[in-house]
Design an enzyme around this catalytic site. Structure first.
Site, PDB file in Angstrom:
ATOM      1  N   GLY A  59       0.903  -1.119  -0.170  1.00 54.07           N
ATOM      2  CA  GLY A  59      -0.060  -0.003  -0.005  1.00 54.07           C
ATOM      3  C   GLY A  59       1.024   1.168   0.129  1.00 54.07           C
ATOM      4  O   GLY A  59       2.052   1.162   0.400  1.00 54.07           O
ATOM      5  N   CYS A  86       5.406  -6.038   1.649  1.00 52.99           N
ATOM      6  CA  CYS A  86       5.874  -4.607   2.003  1.00 52.99           C
ATOM      7  C   CYS A  86       5.052  -3.672   2.761  1.00 52.99           C
ATOM      8  O   CYS A  86       5.331  -4.274   4.028  1.00 52.99           O
ATOM      9  CB  CYS A  86       5.433  -4.053   0.243  1.00 52.99           C
ATOM     10  SG  CYS A  86       6.373  -2.161  -0.020  1.00 52.99           S
ATOM     11  N   TYR A  87       3.925  -3.084   2.656  1.00 48.10           N
ATOM     12  CA  TYR A  87       3.407  -2.572   3.539  1.00 48.10           C
ATOM     13  C   TYR A  87       2.565  -3.295   4.704  1.00 48.10           C
ATOM     14  O   TYR A  87       2.650  -3.378   5.893  1.00 48.10           O
ATOM     15  CB  TYR A  87       1.959  -1.372   2.855  1.00 48.10           C
ATOM     16  CG  TYR A  87       1.480  -0.629   4.114  1.00 48.10           C
ATOM     17  CD1 TYR A  87       1.711   0.463   4.509  1.00 48.10           C
ATOM     18  CD2 TYR A  87       0.201  -1.091   4.494  1.00 48.10           C
ATOM     19  CE1 TYR A  87       1.056   1.076   5.605  1.00 48.10           C
ATOM     20  CE2 TYR A  87      -0.575  -0.675   5.585  1.00 48.10           C
ATOM     21  CZ  TYR A  87      -0.317   0.540   6.029  1.00 48.10           C
ATOM     22  OH  TYR A  87      -0.777   1.346   6.772  1.00 48.10           O
ATOM     23  N   HIS A 173       8.057  -7.412  -3.539  1.00 46.59           N
ATOM     24  CA  HIS A 173       6.628  -7.678  -4.362  1.00 46.59           C
ATOM     25  C   HIS A 173       6.999  -9.081  -5.126  1.00 46.59           C
ATOM     26  O   HIS A 173       7.334  -9.185  -6.062  1.00 46.59           O
ATOM     27  CB  HIS A 173       6.245  -6.642  -5.223  1.00 46.59           C
ATOM     28  CG  HIS A 173       5.682  -5.396  -4.394  1.00 46.59           C
ATOM     29  ND1 HIS A 173       4.299  -5.209  -3.953  1.00 46.59           N
ATOM     30  CD2 HIS A 173       6.344  -4.306  -4.194  1.00 46.59           C
ATOM     31  CE1 HIS A 173       4.433  -4.224  -3.374  1.00 46.59           C
ATOM     32  NE2 HIS A 173       5.510  -3.601  -3.475  1.00 46.59           N
ATOM     33  N   GLU A 175       4.867 -10.907  -6.201  1.00 47.88           N
ATOM     34  CA  GLU A 175       3.668 -11.207  -7.007  1.00 47.88           C
ATOM     35  C   GLU A 175       3.871 -10.609  -8.673  1.00 47.88           C
ATOM     36  O   GLU A 175       3.199 -11.076  -9.418  1.00 47.88           O
ATOM     37  CB  GLU A 175       2.482 -10.439  -6.697  1.00 47.88           C
ATOM     38  CG  GLU A 175       2.218  -8.860  -6.594  1.00 47.88           C
ATOM     39  CD  GLU A 175       2.903  -8.370  -5.199  1.00 47.88           C
ATOM     40  OE1 GLU A 175       2.528  -7.248  -4.936  1.00 47.88           O
ATOM     41  OE2 GLU A 175       3.704  -9.267  -4.528  1.00 47.88           O
ATOM     42  N   GLY A 229     -20.856 -11.135 -25.315  1.00 49.08           N
ATOM     43  CA  GLY A 229     -19.429 -11.125 -24.872  1.00 49.08           C
ATOM     44  C   GLY A 229     -18.995 -12.515 -24.035  1.00 49.08           C
ATOM     45  O   GLY A 229     -19.892 -13.320 -23.885  1.00 49.08           O
ATOM     46  N   ASP A 231     -18.114 -13.001 -21.134  1.00 53.79           N
ATOM     47  CA  ASP A 231     -18.626 -13.262 -19.807  1.00 53.79           C
ATOM     48  C   ASP A 231     -20.170 -13.690 -19.567  1.00 53.79           C
ATOM     49  O   ASP A 231     -20.402 -14.772 -18.992  1.00 53.79           O
ATOM     50  CB  ASP A 231     -18.334 -11.976 -18.781  1.00 53.79           C
ATOM     51  CG  ASP A 231     -16.989 -11.235 -18.858  1.00 53.79           C
ATOM     52  OD1 ASP A 231     -15.986 -12.322 -19.110  1.00 53.79           O
ATOM     53  OD2 ASP A 231     -16.948  -9.832 -18.687  1.00 53.79           O
ATOM     54  N   SER A 232     -20.824 -13.015 -20.223  1.00 52.33           N
ATOM     55  CA  SER A 232     -22.137 -13.248 -20.218  1.00 52.33           C
ATOM     56  C   SER A 232     -22.453 -14.606 -21.084  1.00 52.33           C
ATOM     57  O   SER A 232     -23.435 -15.421 -20.642  1.00 52.33           O
ATOM     58  CB  SER A 232     -23.114 -12.232 -21.154  1.00 52.33           C
ATOM     59  OG  SER A 232     -23.115 -11.916 -22.363  1.00 52.33           O
ATOM     60  N   LYS A 373     -10.797 -13.146 -15.671  1.00 50.09           N
ATOM     61  CA  LYS A 373     -11.114 -13.356 -17.085  1.00 50.09           C
ATOM     62  C   LYS A 373     -10.485 -14.498 -17.459  1.00 50.09           C
ATOM     63  O   LYS A 373     -11.174 -15.511 -18.500  1.00 50.09           O
ATOM     64  CB  LYS A 373     -10.581 -12.066 -17.902  1.00 50.09           C
ATOM     65  CG  LYS A 373     -10.752 -12.131 -19.253  1.00 50.09           C
ATOM     66  CD  LYS A 373     -12.217 -12.122 -19.644  1.00 50.09           C
ATOM     67  CE  LYS A 373     -12.699 -10.616 -19.841  1.00 50.09           C
ATOM     68  NZ  LYS A 373     -14.342 -10.580 -20.299  1.00 50.09           N
TER      69      LYS A 373
END
Length: 517
Positions: A59, A86-87, A173, A175, A229, A231-232, A373
């Protein structure tokens, strides 16, 4: 509705890090389910969720500043393994007897990290490795109950372990891709320290979600909003698999879709999945409402209102429906304010029309709300959706209206639709479609002088936009081959009546957005 085993859950406390979602993605890549939660979640609620472990994100704040985001100190007494990044490392140290001080040297970017204890968190990584730093404060060396695990030239405590509690912290980090062994470090935390077994996979998610949907829906009917699309479409296919004819899919053709999209949706869901598809041709209604409107925000507002009205009208024809299903994804849940009590700022603004209003009177079902996604795409393939739908690039809810700069009309939309189809055809034929994250044509609200044959022309200009991104929060323009761009330009100028100039957008995000409006 939960589709995850309680024994395989990691909670990620969000303290405003730009990388918070990236942490979640990296955990998911290890086949471990995780959830991004607000930082002030109580220890009691954490106990109820029964996580295998907790990650405290980074953060922008300093722990000793007034009003700095914090967490319930009691979470450190629960016996749950915790990794502070980190934070998150600084805050945990601050709350459990350590001391955080401004560093003599700020570290931003790559640094050489030297590991002093090669087991546990750092099992299987080199004794000396490159890590990505982004901090100004540091945990002071020599704090009681803390053991330093690693250091850099300017940060003597680059990683720590608490001797009495299952807490680990890293100042860098793990990630991000700039920390090459970061995935191994996270895997060590998940598997060696938290005891996870990596059982969370798409096929298990599918079977569990189908079971959950059947139990919740019972004999009632479900209305699913289908845009065509990714997702739907995946949400609709999942519902059809779970409850068959009990789901009714409403597909609104707003007249703002790409070439061939209406036929593709009907072919996939009516013909292949045998779904109860309600296809509503409302193009004239939308174009009439948009007549003469150039302001992009006003376009979105108008389209949103008309869409809701059209959807309501069609929904009334579906009897005994109790539920409304939407293809909401996990990033949408986060960015739309599910964690609005947390410190994270909204980086991304949606280009979608927005959710349907609650006053429709249905109970909401969001079967994809725990997925990213890439996970949705894998689920779509598992469900048997065609690849052209599964790998479809994102398409904004307002459709071509926000790619047709200036007023929207039938004639201008047809020019844009043809140009866009050429861009996508050439990308697919060249093998570049899957190498780009999003690509499309934009019709500009300007005309320019040109020469065609022996005559002077004064016609439309089209811009081509193609970007590469992992998260759509930042993006770089795609470095398409010159011969591919030349072929697109030649075809558009020759085949699309009314266009005499094609330009390529080489703006990154930021400062530009991906869409032009």
């Amino acid at each position: 509705m939960s589709s995850t085993p309680d024994t395989e859950r990691i909670l990620i406390f969000d303290f405003g890090s730009q990388y918070a979602q990236l942490i979640a993605r990296r955990v998911r890549e290890q086949n471990v389910f995780c959830q991004l939660v607000r930082a002030n979640l109580t220890a009691e609620r954490v106990r109820e969720l029964k996580p295998s472990g907790i990650v405290l994100s980074g953060g922008p704040a300093s722990v000793y500043e007034p009003g700095a985001p914090s967490c319930d100190p009691k979470i450190f007494d629960l016996g749950i393994p915790i990794l502070g990044i980190c934070y998150g490392m600084q805050l945990a140290s601050h709350l459990t007897g350590g001391k955080v001080i401004p560093g003599n040297h700020r570290e931003f970017g790559r640094a050489v990290c030297r590991v002093s204890q090669m087991d546990g968190l750092f099992a299987g990584v080199p004794e000396e490795m490159i890590v990505w730093m982004s901090h100004g404060d540091q945990v002071q060396a020599g704090a009681e109950d803390y053991v330093s695990l690693a250091s850099t030239d300017t940060c003597p405590v680059a990683a720590v372990k608490h001797q009495k509690r299952p807490f680990y912290g890293v100042q860098f980090h793990p990630e991000v891709s700039h920390t090459p062994f970061g995935s191994q470090i996270l895997r060590n935390f998940l598997y060696k320290i938290c005891g996870c077994t990596g059982k969370w996979k798409i096929d298990s998610f599918l079977s569990q979600t189908v079971t959950d949907l059947r139990q919740r829906v019972g004999t009632q009917r479900v209305i699913c909003g289908l845009s065509g699309g990714v997702d739907s479409s995946v949400a609709a296919a999942l519902l059809v698999k779970a409850i068959g004819s009990q789901v009714a899919c409403i597909f609104v053709d707003n007249g703002l879709l790409r070439k061939g999209e209406v036929e593709a949706v009907q072919r996939t869901f009516r013909d292949h999945f045998k779904a109860d598809l309600h296809s509503v041709d409302a193009g004239e209604r939308f174009l009439k409402a948009l007549a003469g409107v150039s302001d992009p925000q006003q376009k979105r507002t108008i389209i949103g209102h008309v869409f809701i009205d059209v959807f309501k009208d069609e929904a009334r024809s579906i009897k005994h429906a109790k539920f409304l299903a939407q293809g909401t994804l996990y990033p949408d849940v986060i960015e739309s304010g599910a964690a609005k009590d947390g410190p994270a700022a909204t980086i991304k603004t949606h280009h979608n029309v927005g959710g349907l209003p609650k006053d429709l009177g249905f109970e909401l079902i969001e079967p994809l709300k725990d997925l990213f996604k890439d996970e949705v795409r894998r689920l779509g393939l598992e469900l048997g959706l065609p690849e052209n739908i599964v790998w479809r690039h994102p398409f904004p809810g307002p459709g071509l209206a926000v790619r047709c700069l200036g007023p929207v009309s039938d004639d201008r939309l047809e020019v844009l639709r043809q140009a866009d189809a050429i861009v996508l055809e050439e990308l697919k034929q060249s093998g570049w479609y899957k190498k780009t994250s999003q690509a499309f044509a934009v019709l500009l609200p300007v005309q320019s002088v040109g020469v065609m044959g022996d005559g002077r022309t004064y016609e439309n200009a089209v811009a081509i936009r193609a970007v590469q991104t992992d998260d759509f929060m930042t993006a770089d323009w795609s470095h398409l081959p010159y011969d591919l761009l030349a072929k697109m330009s030649t075809r558009i100028s020759n085949e699309v009546k009314g266009v005499n100039r094609v330009v390529y957008d080489i703006s990154s995000k930021p400062p530009a957005t991906i869409e032009w409006e």
